[in-house]
Scaffold this motif. Structure first.
Motif, PDB file in Angstrom:
ATOM      1  N   UNK A   1     -13.928 -39.813 -39.739  1.00 18.03           N
ATOM      2  CA  UNK A   1     -13.506 -40.363 -41.026  1.00 18.03           C
ATOM      3  C   UNK A   1     -12.016 -40.659 -40.990  1.00 18.03           C
ATOM      4  N   UNK A   2     -11.298 -40.279 -42.040  1.00 22.79           N
ATOM      5  CA  UNK A   2      -9.846 -40.457 -42.075  1.00 22.79           C
ATOM      6  C   UNK A   2      -9.139 -39.192 -41.606  1.00 22.79           C
ATOM      7  N   UNK A   3      -9.571 -38.700 -40.446  1.00 17.57           N
ATOM      8  CA  UNK A   3      -8.959 -37.545 -39.802  1.00 17.57           C
ATOM      9  C   UNK A   3      -8.933 -37.774 -38.298  1.00 17.57           C
ATOM     10  N   UNK A   4      -7.916 -37.239 -37.655  1.00 19.15           N
ATOM     11  CA  UNK A   4      -7.893 -37.160 -36.205  1.00 19.15           C
ATOM     12  C   UNK A   4      -8.133 -35.706 -35.813  1.00 19.15           C
ATOM     13  N   UNK A   5      -8.979 -35.495 -34.829  1.00 20.83           N
ATOM     14  CA  UNK A   5      -9.244 -34.170 -34.276  1.00 20.83           C
ATOM     15  C   UNK A   5      -8.688 -34.160 -32.853  1.00 20.83           C
ATOM     16  N   UNK A   6      -7.797 -33.223 -32.578  1.00 15.13           N
ATOM     17  CA  UNK A   6      -7.144 -33.167 -31.264  1.00 15.13           C
ATOM     18  C   UNK A   6      -7.288 -31.779 -30.661  1.00 15.13           C
ATOM     19  N   UNK A   7      -7.578 -31.724 -29.367  1.00 17.09           N
ATOM     20  CA  UNK A   7      -7.657 -30.478 -28.634  1.00 17.09           C
ATOM     21  C   UNK A   7      -6.731 -30.551 -27.426  1.00 17.09           C
ATOM     22  N   UNK A   8      -6.029 -29.450 -27.141  1.00 15.46           N
ATOM     23  CA  UNK A   8      -5.236 -29.303 -25.926  1.00 15.46           C
ATOM     24  C   UNK A   8      -5.668 -28.032 -25.230  1.00 15.46           C
ATOM     25  N   UNK A   9      -6.017 -28.140 -23.953  1.00 19.09           N
ATOM     26  CA  UNK A   9      -6.442 -26.989 -23.161  1.00 19.09           C
ATOM     27  C   UNK A   9      -5.609 -26.940 -21.892  1.00 19.09           C
ATOM     28  N   UNK A  10      -5.001 -25.793 -21.608  1.00 18.60           N
ATOM     29  CA  UNK A  10      -4.176 -25.620 -20.411  1.00 18.60           C
ATOM     30  C   UNK A  10      -4.612 -24.353 -19.689  1.00 18.60           C
TER      31      UNK A  10
ATOM     32  N   UNK B   1      -4.095 -52.001 -51.008  1.00 17.09           N
ATOM     33  CA  UNK B   1      -4.863 -51.870 -49.762  1.00 17.09           C
ATOM     34  C   UNK B   1      -4.736 -50.453 -49.208  1.00 17.09           C
ATOM     35  N   UNK B   2      -3.522 -49.908 -49.210  1.00 18.61           N
ATOM     36  CA  UNK B   2      -3.316 -48.544 -48.716  1.00 18.61           C
ATOM     37  C   UNK B   2      -3.922 -47.537 -49.691  1.00 18.61           C
ATOM     38  N   UNK B   3      -3.791 -47.801 -50.982  1.00 18.25           N
ATOM     39  CA  UNK B   3      -4.356 -46.902 -51.979  1.00 18.25           C
ATOM     40  C   UNK B   3      -5.862 -46.755 -51.794  1.00 18.25           C
ATOM     41  N   UNK B   4      -6.540 -47.859 -51.509  1.00 20.56           N
ATOM     42  CA  UNK B   4      -7.976 -47.813 -51.278  1.00 20.56           C
ATOM     43  C   UNK B   4      -8.286 -46.979 -50.043  1.00 20.56           C
ATOM     44  N   UNK B   5      -7.471 -47.123 -48.994  1.00 19.81           N
ATOM     45  CA  UNK B   5      -7.713 -46.359 -47.770  1.00 19.81           C
ATOM     46  C   UNK B   5      -7.495 -44.869 -47.988  1.00 19.81           C
ATOM     47  N   UNK B   6      -6.657 -44.498 -48.969  1.00 16.62           N
ATOM     48  CA  UNK B   6      -6.422 -43.086 -49.285  1.00 16.62           C
ATOM     49  C   UNK B   6      -7.522 -42.491 -50.169  1.00 16.62           C
TER      50      UNK B   6
ATOM     51  N   UNK C   1     -10.993 -41.477 -50.582  1.00 14.11           N
ATOM     52  CA  UNK C   1     -12.110 -41.220 -49.672  1.00 14.11           C
ATOM     53  C   UNK C   1     -13.420 -41.795 -50.201  1.00 14.11           C
ATOM     54  N   UNK C   2     -13.686 -41.671 -51.494  1.00 11.53           N
ATOM     55  CA  UNK C   2     -14.958 -42.140 -52.039  1.00 11.53           C
ATOM     56  C   UNK C   2     -15.078 -43.656 -51.923  1.00 11.53           C
ATOM     57  N   UNK C   3     -13.996 -44.370 -52.238  1.00 11.92           N
ATOM     58  CA  UNK C   3     -14.014 -45.833 -52.129  1.00 11.92           C
ATOM     59  C   UNK C   3     -14.140 -46.246 -50.671  1.00 11.92           C
ATOM     60  N   UNK C   4     -13.396 -45.571 -49.795  1.00 12.42           N
ATOM     61  CA  UNK C   4     -13.443 -45.883 -48.366  1.00 12.42           C
ATOM     62  C   UNK C   4     -14.858 -45.704 -47.809  1.00 12.42           C
ATOM     63  N   UNK C   5     -15.528 -44.647 -48.249  1.00  8.46           N
ATOM     64  CA  UNK C   5     -16.888 -44.394 -47.771  1.00  8.46           C
ATOM     65  C   UNK C   5     -17.842 -45.503 -48.229  1.00  8.46           C
TER      66      UNK C   5
ATOM     67  N   UNK D   1       3.015 -45.517 -51.357  1.00  5.01           N
ATOM     68  CA  UNK D   1       1.725 -44.998 -51.814  1.00  5.01           C
ATOM     69  C   UNK D   1       1.614 -43.579 -51.287  1.00  5.01           C
ATOM     70  N   UNK D   2       1.332 -42.630 -52.175  1.00  2.00           N
ATOM     71  CA  UNK D   2       1.250 -41.233 -51.781  1.00  2.00           C
ATOM     72  C   UNK D   2      -0.143 -40.695 -52.087  1.00  2.00           C
ATOM     73  N   UNK D   3      -0.723 -39.990 -51.121  1.00  2.00           N
ATOM     74  CA  UNK D   3      -2.039 -39.411 -51.311  1.00  2.00           C
ATOM     75  C   UNK D   3      -1.963 -38.281 -52.338  1.00  2.00           C
ATOM     76  N   UNK D   4      -2.931 -38.219 -53.244  1.00  2.00           N
ATOM     77  CA  UNK D   4      -3.015 -37.160 -54.240  1.00  2.00           C
ATOM     78  C   UNK D   4      -4.426 -36.582 -54.227  1.00  2.00           C
ATOM     79  N   UNK D   5      -4.607 -35.496 -54.963  1.00  2.00           N
ATOM     80  CA  UNK D   5      -5.934 -34.888 -55.042  1.00  2.00           C
ATOM     81  C   UNK D   5      -6.941 -35.838 -55.684  1.00  2.00           C
ATOM     82  N   UNK D   6      -6.476 -36.723 -56.565  1.00  2.00           N
ATOM     83  CA  UNK D   6      -7.366 -37.650 -57.267  1.00  2.00           C
ATOM     84  C   UNK D   6      -7.549 -38.957 -56.518  1.00  2.00           C
TER      85      UNK D   6
END
Length: 351
Positions: free
Chosen positions: A151-160, A223-228, A230-234, A336-341
């Motif tokens: 979705x609108x998240x990146x998941x990153x793993x580092x293993x050493x 455009x950025x507001x829509x991307x922030x 989640x319900x509209x983006x989905x 544009x700032x992401x908010x809880x709403x």
């Protein structure tokens, strides 16, 4: 000046990104913990690796990380879930790989000997994740990175590891990355690829600036507001599907902490990635224009997935030198700032 602008100005003078002070979460060290927005589970133990702590780098769990260690400290695993200014996994993985080369705490990392592959399934997207493993000469024998989008998240793993070679570590991290327990994302990501160096591109001089109208600012920020939201983006993703992004190449002037990317086909500047924590400056023509008589403006913006800031427009695509100059010296015009709403938009005051 906003915190994001201040962070970028500090970062511009550094080889590595400046991270926010991590705030440990109040989590039972013996209990599993789930990151609710992604469903990503952070268990107390992963095989012989024990979790140290879970920390938050941004408010409301928008940038979360946890580190795992073996009892003898011979292996280290870090897992992150974070927002970003771009979710182009190919580009963001390339920037992260570049940042790895500056980490001398493990030893000398052989970036030229990297093992590169893609991974993924129907849920996150087939071949949509990037896996890169490297031999290390020093206290550690190998280190590896895995990155994918949910979705609108990146998941990153580092293993050493101090014990196993890059080939063995590569297989282990591939199993870890493909087996992470998380909520299936609402839409899948496009296939990833390994970026190449751009060919010789003629130097681009200064281009003219352009005053944006109120309509232009409303369009760009919406455009950025829509991307922030989640319900509209989905809803959009369900109707249109996930679209492929233009293939990119790496500009020759890139360096760890400040990576320049161009569109591979046209050679035009596209983005600057600062470090590997998610801050990205992007430039391009506005996709939507209500004025059919006038070409749409070119807009420069910088964001970290939580806030996007916009600068005065351009008549055409600027070069990287002009982009950097604007980021360092020019005034932020809108944000544009992401908010809880959803999001909050700030527009320039009327003339």
């Amino acid at each position: 000046m906003s915190r994001l602008s201040l962070l970028i100005l500090i970062t511009l003078g550094c080889a590595t990104p400046v991270a926010a002070e991590p705030q440990p979460l109040d989590v039972d060290p013996q209990a599993d913990w789930v990151h609710e927005p992604t469903g990503l589970n952070f268990p107390a133990r992963i095989r012989d690796l024990g979790r140290d702590r879970i920390v938050s780098y941004l408010a409301d769990e928008n940038n979360i990380g946890a580190t795992y260690f073996t009892a003898d400290d011979s292996e280290i695993l870090s897992v992150f879930a974070y927002r970003a200014g771009s979710y182009d996994v190919s580009m963001m993985a390339d920037a992260a790989i570049s940042a790895i080369s500056t980490n001398d705490r493990l030893g000398t990392i052989d970036t030229g000997g990297a093992l590169f592959s893609t991974f993924g399934d129907e849920a996150i997207g087939k071949d949509s994740g990037v896996l890169a493993s490297f031999p290390v000469d020093g206290p550690y024998r190998s280190t590896a990175l895995a990155l994918f989008r949910s979705g609108n998240w990146l998941i990153k793993l580092r293993l050493s590891s101090k014990q196993v070679d890059a080939q063995t570590l590569d297989k282990r991290l591939a199993l870890l990355a493909s087996g992470l327990p998380l909520t299936p994302p609402p839409y899948s990501a496009p296939p990833a690829y390994r970026l190449a160096d751009c060919g010789n591109v003629p130097a681009r001089g200064q281009v003219g600036r352009r005053e944006l109208s109120t309509t232009d600012w409303i369009t760009a920020t919406t455009v950025i507001s829509i991307s922030y939201d989640e319900s509209v983006q989905d809803q959009i993703a369900e109707k249109t599907g996930q679209r492929d992004t233009p293939r990119l190449c790496r500009d020759a002037r890139s360096k760890p902490g400040r990576m320049f990317y161009r569109e591979a086909e046209s050679g035009e500047p596209a983005a600057i990635v600062f470090g590997d924590s998610g801050t990205v400056a992007s430039v391009g023509t506005a996709d939507i224009s209500l004025d059919k008589k006038t070409p749409p403006p070119v807009i420069l913006a910088i964001g970290n997935g939580m806030k996007t800031e916009f600068f005065q427009g351009f008549e055409s695509i600027p070069g990287f030198d002009q982009m950097m100059q604007v980021l360092e010296e020019s005034r932020v015009m809108a944000s544009v700032e992401r908010t809880a709403e959803g999001s909050a938009i700030t527009l320039p005051p009327p003339d």
